[in-house]
Design a protein around this motif. Structure first.
Motif, PDB file in Angstrom:
ATOM      1  N   GLU A  83       0.824  -1.205   0.000  1.00 16.34           N
ATOM      2  CA  GLU A  83       0.000   0.000   0.000  1.00 16.34           C
ATOM      3  C   GLU A  83       0.855   1.251   0.000  1.00 16.34           C
ATOM      4  O   GLU A  83       1.890   1.326   0.667  1.00 16.34           O
ATOM      5  CB  GLU A  83      -0.923   0.012   1.224  1.00 16.34           C
ATOM      6  N   GLU A  84       0.471   2.224  -0.761  1.00 21.25           N
ATOM      7  CA  GLU A  84       1.008   3.590  -0.697  1.00 21.25           C
ATOM      8  C   GLU A  84       2.539   3.604  -0.617  1.00 21.25           C
ATOM      9  O   GLU A  84       3.136   4.083   0.339  1.00 21.25           O
ATOM     10  CB  GLU A  84       0.399   4.343   0.480  1.00 21.25           C
ATOM     11  N   GLU A  85       3.171   3.051  -1.668  1.00 23.62           N
ATOM     12  CA  GLU A  85       4.629   3.101  -1.820  1.00 23.62           C
ATOM     13  C   GLU A  85       5.401   2.317  -0.761  1.00 23.62           C
ATOM     14  O   GLU A  85       6.556   2.640  -0.471  1.00 23.62           O
ATOM     15  CB  GLU A  85       5.125   4.550  -1.828  1.00 23.62           C
ATOM     16  N   GLY A  86       4.800   1.267  -0.217  1.00 22.82           N
ATOM     17  CA  GLY A  86       5.543   0.461   0.738  1.00 22.82           C
ATOM     18  C   GLY A  86       4.838  -0.839   1.060  1.00 22.82           C
ATOM     19  O   GLY A  86       3.679  -1.057   0.686  1.00 22.82           O
ATOM     20  N   LEU A  87       5.560  -1.701   1.761  1.00 25.64           N
ATOM     21  CA  LEU A  87       5.024  -2.995   2.176  1.00 25.64           C
ATOM     22  C   LEU A  87       4.913  -2.992   3.690  1.00 25.64           C
ATOM     23  O   LEU A  87       5.898  -2.769   4.401  1.00 25.64           O
ATOM     24  CB  LEU A  87       5.944  -4.120   1.696  1.00 25.64           C
ATOM     25  N   ARG A  88       3.693  -3.231   4.189  1.00 26.88           N
ATOM     26  CA  ARG A  88       3.430  -3.154   5.619  1.00 26.88           C
ATOM     27  C   ARG A  88       3.234  -4.542   6.199  1.00 26.88           C
ATOM     28  O   ARG A  88       2.390  -5.317   5.735  1.00 26.88           O
ATOM     29  CB  ARG A  88       2.186  -2.299   5.887  1.00 26.88           C
ATOM     30  N   CYS A  89       4.019  -4.874   7.214  1.00 30.26           N
ATOM     31  CA  CYS A  89       3.843  -6.143   7.920  1.00 30.26           C
ATOM     32  C   CYS A  89       2.525  -6.094   8.690  1.00 30.26           C
ATOM     33  O   CYS A  89       2.247  -5.127   9.419  1.00 30.26           O
ATOM     34  CB  CYS A  89       5.014  -6.373   8.876  1.00 30.26           C
ATOM     35  N   VAL A  90       1.719  -7.130   8.546  1.00 31.24           N
ATOM     36  CA  VAL A  90       0.411  -7.122   9.208  1.00 31.24           C
ATOM     37  C   VAL A  90       0.488  -7.552  10.670  1.00 31.24           C
ATOM     38  O   VAL A  90      -0.510  -7.475  11.392  1.00 31.24           O
ATOM     39  CB  VAL A  90      -0.599  -8.014   8.444  1.00 31.24           C
ATOM     40  N   TYR A  91       1.681  -7.977  11.123  1.00 30.80           N
ATOM     41  CA  TYR A  91       1.798  -8.420  12.515  1.00 30.80           C
ATOM     42  C   TYR A  91       1.692  -7.220  13.464  1.00 30.80           C
ATOM     43  O   TYR A  91       0.886  -7.216  14.394  1.00 30.80           O
ATOM     44  CB  TYR A  91       3.122  -9.149  12.697  1.00 30.80           C
ATOM     45  N   HIS A  92       2.508  -6.200  13.230  1.00 34.11           N
ATOM     46  CA  HIS A  92       2.471  -5.021  14.092  1.00 34.11           C
ATOM     47  C   HIS A  92       2.433  -3.714  13.303  1.00 34.11           C
ATOM     48  O   HIS A  92       2.584  -2.636  13.886  1.00 34.11           O
ATOM     49  CB  HIS A  92       3.681  -4.992  15.033  1.00 34.11           C
TER      50      HIS A  92
END
Length: 439
Positions: A83-92
């Motif tokens: 999302e939105e120019e990056g990869l976000r870990c869904v853990y925290h």
């Protein structure tokens, strides 16, 4: 033959190994451009040079290639939100940009600057004509991409295929060095009387034995596999092994459109074989009687549906587990020399049948294995020079050294094949791109 120690030296490509460090000096084909098909699409598992990585295409279309394990608690970023120019870990909720820098840490207090101290391992990518290349080296300014003509053709003028092969990369690459096998494995059932007299195929079938002429080049090793043609001429199969893992093989007439094959190591036991061809060359090599032993009229393979696993893409229905669907009756009755349908499937049966990594101390090399011997020696010497003196590997700083074409040609017996083929070998008709790659 190689000792067990030399076999290990050549075949092991994980982080910190001599050959792994050598391969990381080069840009490598890593992902087809259509695999992350659109901005913010689902992430993709990529195994490359023994590393587990996650690829994703950002909102702006750039391609990120980041370590699989989140630096926080090790959760897989494959499950992350693109999302939105990056990869976000869904853990925290930690989020990383394409450089690996943590740019958001919502689990920490707003006043914390901890995110500025966290950076994941991420590698640079460069997308060119259907291929996303990756650079796993440590240079601040990466080298230029190799100027492989087939990857520099206009849209619509090239084809790209990828094939997963379950063996060490050297076994596949050495199969391309062993060009004499084409007269047996791929063309063993062909009879001279069924070929066009004076064609390249006729000369190959008429005299299946051959001799090699091999020479070192700026970027690897080149060769001609030589057979008698007429009383005053020889038939030459001219090809090139280009470091670290590229091959230009001789099916088709010399100069008939650019092409290359790449044996890119996923890990020590799995390889992705890339095939990039100009469509002009593919049309030429599909013509019966063109002189190509076993040249298929199109690609003879059926792919299984892709999965999301590390080795889940580019697998075909014929495989080692089902004996590549060998037809023993066709083999017995000379309908097919091998009984295995498909050129690459025949190759895979040979290389996978050796085991994931063959102990090369048990082989017995002959005169027609000169190219294999020379390339192994050059590769070992180059990797050791990098390890011991820091010497840049062949071709890394010479992208134009990849300007070569391969194929068959009939030449007078009195000429030097390398000099006589210079103009047609080095023909380069693609538009050259900027040599520099932005960091």
């Amino acid at each position: 033959m190689l000792s067990k120690e030399e076999t290990e030296f050549l075949c092991r490509i994980g982080p910190g190994t001599p050959m792994g460090n050598f391969s990381r000096q080069y840009w490598l084909p890593a992902i087809r451009s259509d695999q992350p098909p659109a901005p913010d699409c689902p992430p993709l598992r990529v195994r490359l040079l023994g590393e587990d990585l996650i690829a994703y295409r950002t909102t702006s279309g750039a391609v990120g290639l980041i370590q699989n394990s989140c630096p926080h608690r090790g959760a897989s970023l494959f499950f992350g939100r693109n999302e939105e120019e990056g990869l976000r870990c869904v853990y925290h909720g930690w989020k990383f940009d394409v450089t690996g820098q943590c740019i958001d840490m919502p689990s920490e207090p707003a006043e914390s600057n901890f995110k500025t101290k966290i950076k994941a391992t991420a590698y640079r990518t460069h997308e060119r004509h259907g291929i996303i290349w990756a650079y796993l080296g440590q240079r601040d300014a990466p080298p230029a991409l190799p100027e492989l003509e087939a990857n520099m053709l206009p849209e619509g003028e090239y084809n790209i295929t990828v094939l997963h092969r379950s063996n060490n990369w050297m076994q596949g690459w050495e199969g391309e060095m062993d060009t004499i096998h084409a007269a047996f494995l791929h063309g063993g059932a062909t009879r001279a009387e069924n070929t066009v007299p004076g064609s390249l195929q006729y000369y190959e079938v008429k005299t299946r034995a051959g001799r090699f002429s091999v020479r070192d080049t700026e970027v690897g090793v080149s060769y001609s596999m030589i057979r008698p043609a007429e009383e005053d001429s020889f038939y030459h199969r001219v090809g090139h092994m280009l470091f670290p893992c590229f091959a230009m093989v001789p099916p088709g007439p010399l100069g008939q459109g650019p092409s290359f094959i790449a044996y890119v190591p996923m890990d020590d036991y799995h390889t992705l074989e890339w095939g990039v061809n100009s469509r002009a060359r593919q049309r030429a090599t599909a013509i019966p009687g063109n002189g190509v032993s076993g040249a298929p009229a199109g690609i003879q393979r059926e792919y299984l549906p892709n999965t999301t696993g590390w080795h889940g893409r580019f697998n075909i229905t014929q495989n080692f587990a089902n004996d590549f669907l060998i037809d023993r009756e066709a083999q017995k009755n000379w309908v097919s020399y091998t009984g295995i349908n498909g050129i690459r499937q025949q190759d895979m049966a040979m290389t996978e049948g050796m085991g994931p990594i063959m102990d090369r101390s048990k082989e017995h090399l002959g005169t027609t294995d000169q190219l294999i011997i020379r390339t192994r020696r050059r590769l070992v010497a180059s990797a050791r020079a990098l390890l011991e003196q820091g010497t840049p590997p062949p071709g890394v700083e010479q992208p134009e050294a990849y300007h070569q074409r391969s194929g068959g040609i009939v030449l007078p017996r009195t000429v030097d094949w390398w000099d006589a083929t210079k103009e047609i070998r080095e023909r380069f008709e693609a538009s050259r791109e900027a040599a520099a790659v932005t960091a």
